[in-house]
Enzyme design. Structure first.
Site, short mmCIF file in Angstrom:
data_model
loop_
_atom_site.label_atom_id
_atom_site.label_comp_id
_atom_site.label_asym_id
_atom_site.label_seq_id
_atom_site.Cartn_x
_atom_site.Cartn_y
_atom_site.Cartn_z
N PHE A 217 0.87 -1.18 0.00
CA PHE A 217 0.00 0.00 0.00
C PHE A 217 0.90 1.23 0.00
CE2 PHE A 217 -2.44 3.51 1.50
CZ PHE A 217 -3.70 3.32 0.96
N ASP A 326 9.32 3.02 1.71
CA ASP A 326 8.15 3.78 2.14
C ASP A 326 7.97 3.58 3.65
OD1 ASP A 326 5.63 4.66 2.81
OD2 ASP A 326 4.61 3.75 1.09
N LYS A 357 2.23 10.53 8.40
CA LYS A 357 1.62 10.00 9.64
C LYS A 357 2.27 10.56 10.90
CE LYS A 357 -0.37 5.83 7.61
NZ LYS A 357 -1.78 5.78 7.85
N THR A 381 1.83 24.01 -4.32
CA THR A 381 1.65 25.30 -3.63
C THR A 381 2.20 25.26 -2.21
OG1 THR A 381 -0.35 25.67 -4.90
CG2 THR A 381 -0.03 27.06 -2.95
C1 LIG Z 1 2.98 2.60 3.83
C2 LIG Z 1 2.03 3.68 3.42
N1 LIG Z 1 2.33 4.47 2.38
C3 LIG Z 1 1.52 5.46 1.97
C4 LIG Z 1 0.33 5.70 2.61
C5 LIG Z 1 -0.56 6.79 2.14
O1 LIG Z 1 -0.56 7.83 3.06
P1 LIG Z 1 -1.76 8.90 3.06
O2 LIG Z 1 -2.97 8.18 3.52
O3 LIG Z 1 -1.27 9.95 4.00
O4 LIG Z 1 -1.87 9.41 1.67
C6 LIG Z 1 -0.03 4.90 3.70
C7 LIG Z 1 -1.31 5.12 4.40
O5 LIG Z 1 -1.80 4.33 5.17
C8 LIG Z 1 0.84 3.87 4.12
O6 LIG Z 1 0.53 3.06 5.14
#
Ligand SMILES: Cc1ncc(COP(=O)(O)O)c(C=O)c1O
Length: 503
Positions: A217, A326, A357, A381
């Site tokens: 994700f 990530d 987060k 922006t």
């Molecule tokens: C590992 C990871 N990357 C990216 C995201 C996306 O973040 P956002 O919801 O702030 O767009 C999440 C969200 O849960 C995540 O767990």
């Protein structure tokens, strides 16, 4: 034995001073006093959840927008520390923390204090377009706050808005870097490139790809969604890039009893990554970058081993692709280190590390060669938010002064051993306890049971969350102490006992 500590109301944030709290603390953890004096002594459930007031608000909200994901309406004036209070007066021990994004609990007094300072209020009120008109303290803030916790070896940072847009923009950095390598250091853009990119055609809009993993994700925006593979409902009906998707390791637990199988699983996945890189090179869509979560979170809390990530980095280097880790969900301390990939003993830093987060604002650390040479290639922006940096600065200070990474380690051990005891006691109900620090999960033996456990915990005053098809995940704040862990484990045991009786 139970000890009760009374705290003066003045120790509490103003919004909570009308209340007198008593703080109940298990004797066996008496050396670990509450990080936040004034926390409720435990969950309080007054109504079904969602209760009548939440239901009323939900019907109002549903008339305005799609709201079927809403679980309850919170009272953020009253929520405190590790406890989320809802509008019906239920006080829930929160092990989910706004999808893993509350580092030091609700209404931490030191965070509330920040906005009694005029200068901080002015930073909030006058939000700049950071790419054009940053305030005079912006370089210092980046140095003293974001770079003070940068992963080892990374000294550049780009700020963004959220996790998805951090990944999405980081992809652009990887593509720009990759094309720069192909074109040659000082080569100019050709007129053909400049014209063709305006109508989405090659060579200006090149065919390049990002390799991602099944179960990953990385966000829901259009580009990042092509690297997200956790649930079909996120992707359905949305056009996607033809980018390679490799298998991510799925280990057998306990890890120490399945070393041979799990090493073979790593090797199988790495071989697949290499095959896909070669296949996509042949297809004319070369892999410019690889994106991976250290522990796949939304996809079911699937960790990758140190060896898997070491090998992945080698493969990326061998094929001239960038490696993006990530850390949107794993970053900011929940695994016991500021960045989960710091557990991996990589031979060199990853090329890019994205965050959001717990870090309050989105962004990414990157190697200098990934910083574009021209303006506006990666830009928007706001490009972050100095107001959030003020909060992050105080959070990092609290993490340091209260030694919260150590707390995560200690609480993680209590949670892990408690969960392992429960999986032995209820093997027909739960299995596969895993994770690092307090970033932990276990599997329910079926999807239905996952739902029952989450609902059972809620009834007992614990806000938890699921992920993947069967996992129950723990994402408490860094202030979650061993005695909070014991409250959680107690409630979970009760839920499992009741569930077993129903079988
Ligand atoms: C590992 C990871 N990357 C990216 C995201 C996306 O973040 P956002 O919801 O702030 O767009 C999440 C969200 O849960 C995540 O767990």
């Amino acid at each position: 034995m139970v000890l009760i500590f009374k705290f003066p109301a003045t120790a509490l944030p103003k919004t909570l001073q009308h209340k007198t709290f008593s703080f109940v603390h298990q004797y066996r953890n008496a050396t670990k006093l509450a990080a936040l004096p004034g926390e409720p002594s435990g969950p309080v459930v007054k109504t079904e959840i969602p209760g009548p007031k939440s239901k009323q608000l939900l019907s109002e909200l549903s008339a305005i927008q799609q709201s079927s994901s809403v679980q309850l309406f919170a009272d953020y004036q009253k929520s405190f520390g590790n406890y989320l209070t809802d509008v019906d007066g239920n006080v829930l021990l929160d092990v989910f923390t706004q999808i893993s994004s509350v580092p030091v609990g609700y209404n931490h007094p030191k965070l509330l204090e920040l906005f009694q300072k005029q200068e901080n209020v002015k930073t909030l009120v006058n939000r700049p377009a950071l790419g054009v008109f940053p305030g005079e303290d912006w370089p210092d803030k980046l140095k003293n706050v974001l770079l003070s916790v940068a992963p080892k070896g990374l000294r550049n940072v780009t700020t963004m808005m959220c996790g998805s847009c951090s990944n999405e923009n980081a992809f652009k950095n990887m593509f720009i870097w990759y094309r720069g390598k192909q074109r040659g250091e000082n080569a100019e853009f050709t007129p053909e490139e400049l014209q063709s990119c305006m109508i989405n055609q090659v060579p200006g809009s090149p065919k390049l790809s990002i390799l991602s993993f099944k179960g990953a994700f990385h966000g829901r925006t259009l580009g990042s969604l092509s690297t997200t593979h956790s649930k079909d409902i996120h992707k359905l009906d949305i056009p996607a890039f033809d980018w390679p998707v490799a298998s991510f390791p799925r280990y057998k637990y306990p890890l120490e009893e399945n070393v041979r199988e799990n090493t073979a699983e790593d090797d199988k996945c790495i071989a697949e990554v290499e095959e896909l890189i070669e296949l996509y090179a042949k297809k004319g869509i070369p892999v410019a970058g690889i994106i991976a979560e250290p522990i796949q979170a939304e996809g079911g809390d699937n960790p990758g081993s140190n060896e898997f990530f070491q090998k992945l980095q080698n493969v990326a280097k061998k094929h001239g692709a960038a490696l993006l880790i990530d850390e949107v969900q794993t970053g900011g301390g929940p695994t016991g280190k500021m960045w989960c990939h710091e557990h991996f003993n990589l031979s060199s830093p990853p090329d890019i590390v994205t965050f959001s987060k717990k870090m309050q604002l989105g962004g990414y650390y990157l190697k200098p060669e990934f910083v574009p040479k021209l303006a506006y290639r990666v830009f928007n922006t706001w490009m972050g938010d100095p107001g959030k940096i003020i909060i992050l600065e105080a959070i990092l200070d609290i993490i340091k002064k209260e030694n919260l990474l150590q707390t995560v380690e200690e609480t993680g051990k209590v949670l892990t051993s408690g969960l392992k005891e429960l999986e032995k006691e209820f093997p027909e109900l739960i299995n596969s306890v895993r994770g690092r620090g307090t970033f932990l999960a276990f599997n329910a033996s079926s999807m239905k049971l996952q739902g029952q456990i989450l609902a059972g915990l809620k009834k007992k005053g614990v806000q938890s969350g699921g992920c993947g098809e069967q996992a129950v995940r723990l994402r408490p704040a860094l202030t979650f102490q061993p005695y909070h862990a014991n409250i959680f484990l107690d409630k979970l045991r009760q839920v499992l006992q009741e569930t077993k009786q129903m079988f």
